[in-house]
Each structure stands twice: as C-alpha cells, then as structure tokens.
Design a protein around this motif. Structure first.
Motif, PDB file in Angstrom:
ATOM      1  N   GLY A 142       0.797  -1.219   0.000  1.00 10.02           N
ATOM      2  CA  GLY A 142       0.000   0.000   0.000  1.00 10.02           C
ATOM      3  C   GLY A 142       0.827   1.265   0.000  1.00 10.02           C
ATOM      4  N   HIS A 143       1.919   1.257   0.743  1.00  8.21           N
ATOM      5  CA  HIS A 143       2.755   2.463   0.840  1.00  8.21           C
ATOM      6  C   HIS A 143       3.432   2.809  -0.482  1.00  8.21           C
ATOM      7  CE1 HIS A 143       3.197   2.143   5.509  1.00  8.21           C
ATOM      8  NE2 HIS A 143       2.001   2.484   5.112  1.00  8.21           N
ATOM      9  N   SER A 144       3.546   1.816  -1.368  1.00  8.50           N
ATOM     10  CA  SER A 144       4.157   2.079  -2.677  1.00  8.50           C
ATOM     11  C   SER A 144       3.099   2.242  -3.762  1.00  8.50           C
ATOM     12  CB  SER A 144       5.116   0.943  -3.036  1.00  8.50           C
ATOM     13  OG  SER A 144       4.422  -0.282  -3.130  1.00  8.50           O
ATOM     14  N   GLY A 145       1.828   2.306  -3.343  1.00  7.94           N
ATOM     15  CA  GLY A 145       0.763   2.538  -4.304  1.00  7.94           C
ATOM     16  C   GLY A 145       0.232   1.286  -4.980  1.00  7.94           C
ATOM     17  N   ARG A 146       0.689   0.111  -4.549  1.00 10.79           N
ATOM     18  CA  ARG A 146       0.202  -1.134  -5.130  1.00 10.79           C
ATOM     19  C   ARG A 146      -1.179  -1.474  -4.578  1.00 10.79           C
ATOM     20  NH1 ARG A 146       2.730  -3.530  -9.554  1.00 10.79           N
ATOM     21  NH2 ARG A 146       4.981  -3.300  -9.375  1.00 10.79           N
ATOM     22  N   ARG A 147      -2.033  -2.004  -5.421  1.00 12.80           N
ATOM     23  CA  ARG A 147      -3.366  -2.408  -4.981  1.00 12.80           C
ATOM     24  C   ARG A 147      -3.327  -3.840  -4.463  1.00 12.80           C
ATOM     25  NH1 ARG A 147      -6.945  -1.216 -10.196  1.00 12.80           N
ATOM     26  NH2 ARG A 147      -5.312  -2.594 -10.998  1.00 12.80           N
ATOM     27  N   PHE A 148      -4.167  -4.118  -3.466  1.00 10.22           N
ATOM     28  CA  PHE A 148      -4.267  -5.469  -2.923  1.00 10.22           C
ATOM     29  C   PHE A 148      -5.702  -5.714  -2.469  1.00 10.22           C
ATOM     30  CE2 PHE A 148      -3.195  -2.766   0.660  1.00 10.22           C
ATOM     31  CZ  PHE A 148      -4.039  -3.212   1.671  1.00 10.22           C
ATOM     32  N   ALA A 149      -6.059  -6.999  -2.404  1.00  9.72           N
ATOM     33  CA  ALA A 149      -7.396  -7.397  -1.947  1.00  9.72           C
ATOM     34  C   ALA A 149      -7.271  -8.720  -1.210  1.00  9.72           C
ATOM     35  CB  ALA A 149      -8.354  -7.533  -3.129  1.00  9.72           C
ATOM     36  N   VAL A 150      -7.985  -8.829  -0.098  1.00  9.87           N
ATOM     37  CA  VAL A 150      -7.969 -10.047   0.718  1.00  9.87           C
ATOM     38  C   VAL A 150      -9.400 -10.577   0.817  1.00  9.87           C
ATOM     39  CG1 VAL A 150      -7.431 -11.082   2.958  1.00  9.87           C
ATOM     40  CG2 VAL A 150      -6.000  -9.208   2.065  1.00  9.87           C
ATOM     41  N   THR A 151      -9.579 -11.867   0.544  1.00 11.70           N
ATOM     42  CA  THR A 151     -10.877 -12.516   0.685  1.00 11.70           C
ATOM     43  C   THR A 151     -10.799 -13.527   1.821  1.00 11.70           C
ATOM     44  OG1 THR A 151     -11.327 -12.314  -1.690  1.00 11.70           O
ATOM     45  CG2 THR A 151     -12.665 -13.890  -0.445  1.00 11.70           C
ATOM     46  N   GLY A 152     -11.733 -13.441   2.758  1.00 11.85           N
ATOM     47  CA  GLY A 152     -11.832 -14.409   3.837  1.00 11.85           C
ATOM     48  C   GLY A 152     -13.072 -15.259   3.640  1.00 11.85           C
ATOM     49  N   THR A 153     -12.925 -16.576   3.751  1.00 10.00           N
ATOM     50  CA  THR A 153     -14.076 -17.476   3.601  1.00 10.00           C
ATOM     51  C   THR A 153     -14.187 -18.382   4.821  1.00 10.00           C
ATOM     52  OG1 THR A 153     -12.776 -19.159   2.405  1.00 10.00           O
ATOM     53  CG2 THR A 153     -13.903 -17.493   1.091  1.00 10.00           C
ATOM     54  N   ASP A 154     -15.424 -18.693   5.177  1.00 11.68           N
ATOM     55  CA  ASP A 154     -15.687 -19.586   6.305  1.00 11.68           C
ATOM     56  C   ASP A 154     -17.096 -20.151   6.143  1.00 11.68           C
ATOM     57  OD1 ASP A 154     -14.147 -19.908   9.226  1.00 11.68           O
ATOM     58  OD2 ASP A 154     -16.286 -20.349   9.331  1.00 11.68           O
ATOM     59  N   ILE A 155     -17.368 -21.257   6.812  1.00 10.10           N
ATOM     60  CA  ILE A 155     -18.702 -21.857   6.743  1.00 10.10           C
ATOM     61  C   ILE A 155     -19.677 -21.195   7.711  1.00 10.10           C
ATOM     62  CG2 ILE A 155     -18.259 -23.644   8.490  1.00 10.10           C
ATOM     63  CD1 ILE A 155     -19.860 -25.589   6.716  1.00 10.10           C
ATOM     64  N   SER A 156     -19.165 -20.528   8.746  1.00 13.92           N
ATOM     65  CA  SER A 156     -20.016 -19.974   9.799  1.00 13.92           C
ATOM     66  C   SER A 156     -20.454 -18.545   9.482  1.00 13.92           C
ATOM     67  CB  SER A 156     -19.271 -19.984  11.139  1.00 13.92           C
ATOM     68  OG  SER A 156     -19.954 -19.242  12.116  1.00 13.92           O
ATOM     69  N   THR A 157     -21.752 -18.321   9.428  1.00  8.79           N
ATOM     70  CA  THR A 157     -22.272 -16.985   9.155  1.00  8.79           C
ATOM     71  C   THR A 157     -22.078 -16.050  10.347  1.00  8.79           C
ATOM     72  OG1 THR A 157     -24.477 -17.712   9.864  1.00  8.79           O
ATOM     73  CG2 THR A 157     -23.976 -17.815   7.504  1.00  8.79           C
ATOM     74  N   ILE A 158     -22.073 -16.604  11.553  1.00 11.03           N
ATOM     75  CA  ILE A 158     -21.915 -15.767  12.750  1.00 11.03           C
ATOM     76  C   ILE A 158     -20.535 -15.123  12.791  1.00 11.03           C
ATOM     77  CG2 ILE A 158     -21.692 -15.856  15.267  1.00 11.03           C
ATOM     78  CD1 ILE A 158     -24.002 -17.781  15.347  1.00 11.03           C
ATOM     79  N   VAL A 159     -19.485 -15.927  12.571  1.00 13.42           N
ATOM     80  CA  VAL A 159     -18.143 -15.346  12.618  1.00 13.42           C
ATOM     81  C   VAL A 159     -17.906 -14.408  11.440  1.00 13.42           C
ATOM     82  CG1 VAL A 159     -17.136 -17.228  13.966  1.00 13.42           C
ATOM     83  CG2 VAL A 159     -17.111 -17.363  11.476  1.00 13.42           C
ATOM     84  N   LEU A 160     -18.550 -14.674  10.311  1.00 13.04           N
ATOM     85  CA  LEU A 160     -18.383 -13.778   9.163  1.00 13.04           C
ATOM     86  C   LEU A 160     -18.987 -12.403   9.439  1.00 13.04           C
ATOM     87  CD1 LEU A 160     -19.088 -16.255   6.231  1.00 13.04           C
ATOM     88  CD2 LEU A 160     -16.891 -15.210   6.819  1.00 13.04           C
ATOM     89  N   ARG A 161     -20.084 -12.351  10.182  1.00 12.53           N
ATOM     90  CA  ARG A 161     -20.646 -11.054  10.565  1.00 12.53           C
ATOM     91  C   ARG A 161     -19.668 -10.282  11.451  1.00 12.53           C
ATOM     92  NH1 ARG A 161     -25.707 -13.861  10.838  1.00 12.53           N
ATOM     93  NH2 ARG A 161     -25.516 -14.197  13.083  1.00 12.53           N
ATOM     94  N   LYS A 162     -19.036 -10.979  12.361  1.00 18.91           N
ATOM     95  CA  LYS A 162     -18.036 -10.326  13.215  1.00 18.91           C
ATOM     96  C   LYS A 162     -16.850  -9.852  12.385  1.00 18.91           C
ATOM     97  CE  LYS A 162     -15.215 -10.918  17.345  1.00 18.91           C
ATOM     98  NZ  LYS A 162     -14.825 -11.797  18.484  1.00 18.91           N
TER      99      LYS A 162
END
Length: 295
Positions: A142-162
């Motif tokens: 980020g500090h050098s202007g590069r773009r990045f994206a992180v995807t998190g996946t899980d089976i639990s809807t409760i933890v995904l809301r958190k």
C-alpha cells in the motif's frame, strides 16, 4: 451410572455410542469435519445446550428436526456455527507471517503495474487472519501505491458477521506487531479496537463450505493462507482440498498451510519451500510446468 453433564441452565443428556456415531457421520457428510471420539463431550455439550434452547428432549428428536425441510436447514446452519467456530487471533503464526511479508516484497517487483495482489484466507473465522494479511499488504504494498485485496471465507455466518464488523476486544492488541499499533490501521474505543475503514474496504468475507471449493469463484490468487483448517479433516479429504487450492494459485503464488498438517503431500504444479519454520508451496511458472509435463 448417569454421566449427564450440568450446563448451568439444565442437564445435558448423555450421548450413547449410536447417537455419537450418527451425529459424527452427519457432521462429516455435510462439512467434511471428522470429529474424533475424544471430542464426544464437546459434541454432547454443544448439542445439549442447543437442544435446551429449542426445546428438544433427546438427541434423536433434535436429529429428526435437523433433517426436516427448510426449518431444519436453518437450524442446521445455527448448529454448524456452534460446532465449527475455532479460536483465532491476529498474527497467530509469526514465522508464517514473516514469510508472507517476504513473499509480498517479492511480488511487489514481479506484479504488473496495474495488477492487484490477491490473497485468500481459507477458514478465516472471525476475521483476524484476513485482517493480518491486509495489514502486512498495506505496509508492504500500500505504501508504494500497489493495490491489494484479501478474501476471507468460512462456513459460519456468525463469525463472518463479526469479521465484516472488524471490531475486537482491546486485548487483541497484544498480538499485533508494532507497525500495526503505530499506524492508522486501527483505532481504540471503549475497550475495543476497530479496524480502519481503509483496511476493511480491502477485505471481503464470504460463506464457503470447504467441501464445495470447486464452486468457489476465486482464481489466480497470489497468496492462499490455509492454516489450522486441515487438521479437522481426514487425510484423503485434506489432499482433495489442497489439490483444489493448488489450481487456484497464480504462477508464482504461494500456498501456506500449518506445520505438520500434511507432511507428505505433493502436487505437480507446486514447488515446496524448504524451511523448518513454515509449510509453504510456490506455484511454478507456466514454462516450468510445461517442461515438467514433457519429462
């Protein structure tokens, strides 16, 4: 002798061998998770407490409810949240995250000018792992202007809301390295830390059953982080999961798993990293893959 457990709000009924085997099979069939006999008390307590909440008197009655139509499907999702949520924290494996930083610095030079660095946290739970990856990416890319994206996946809807909320108890600070604490990546507020909007916007979270990875649209990932997930599956299923993840890496991308989770696995597309501190594999270039195939 009656070995029923007292939960504080009532008695959790004893689970016999037949019921344990039935629930064990259902959990593995639907989630892939293999619950060993040593965790029978965990299953008994988790089921028993939920049965009290919904007014079921026996494991068989609750089992039948789980299998009954749309209402059963909804109840199953609630139960899965109870059974699959695992402990996690920021930067849980310092050696692995040191390797992540090293890999990102290498990719910073290798990526095209307009290319986005893509990372995937498999089994992200409540989001600490995904945000840890994003914080390293912000520091390195980020500090050098590069773009990045992180995807998190899980089976639990409760933890995904958190995870999407990005709000954690302030004690989580003890696990964060100094560069995170001294930056604008988070704020402190009444006993909590809040992940900054800029970091949260770089992360997205989605419900994915690891048994259905073939249907997951993520492709050409520069980093796949899959630690403390495989240990809950049988060895043959671990191989299936890793084989799918190998296909989702971009050339030069890295797959990181937990030490000892799969010591004898190999894949023709991947080159293992020689290290006693991290278990990682690098996706070969298209040229080297073709040369291997011709041999």
């Amino acid at each position: 002798m009656n070995h029923s457990l007292y939960s504080g709000s009532g008695i959790v009924p004893e689970m016999d061998d037949v019921q344990f085997s039935r629930w064990q099979s259902l959990l593995e069939e639907r989630t892939g998770m293999c619950l060993p006999a040593q965790r029978r008390s965990f299953l008994q307590t988790s089921l028993g407490l939920r049965m009290q909440e919904v007014g079921c008197d026996s494991y068989q009655e609750y089992y039948d409810r789980i299998l009954s139509g749309p209402a059963g499907a909804i109840e199953w999702n609630t139960l899965v949240d109870r059974l699959t949520v695992q402990e996690t924290r920021f930067f849980r494996d310092p050696d692995a995250f040191a390797f992540v930083e090293q890999h990102m610095r290498h990719m910073q030079r290798a990526l095209g000018e307009q290319e986005t660095f893509e990372a995937w946290s498999v089994g992200c739970s409540s989001g600490e792992e995904a945000y840890s990856l994003a914080m390293v990416a912000e520091e390195v890319l980020g500090h050098s202007g590069r773009r990045f994206a992180v995807t998190g996946t899980d089976i639990s809807t409760i933890v995904l809301r958190k995870a999407r909320a990005g709000r954690y108890m302030s004690r989580s600070l003890q696990w964060l390295p100094e560069f995170c604490r001294a930056s604008d990546m988070l704020t402190l507020d009444s006993g909590h830390i809040q992940i900054s909007d800029s970091i949260r916007k770089s992360c997205c979270f989605s419900q994915v059953n690891i048994l259905n990875l073939d249907a997951c649209p993520l492709e050409q990932q520069h980093l796949i982080y899959c630690q403390n997930v495989l240990i809950y599956f049988r060895r043959w299923r671990r191989r299936e999961i890793l084989n799918v993840l190998a296909q989702r890496l971009a050339p030069g991308g890295v797959l990181i798993i937990g030490l000892g989770e799969m010591v004898d696995w190999q894949h023709p597309l991947l080159e293992p990293v020689r290290s006693s501190r991290v278990s990682a594999f690098i996706r070969k270039s298209e040229t080297s893959t073709g040369e291997t195939a011709r041999r």
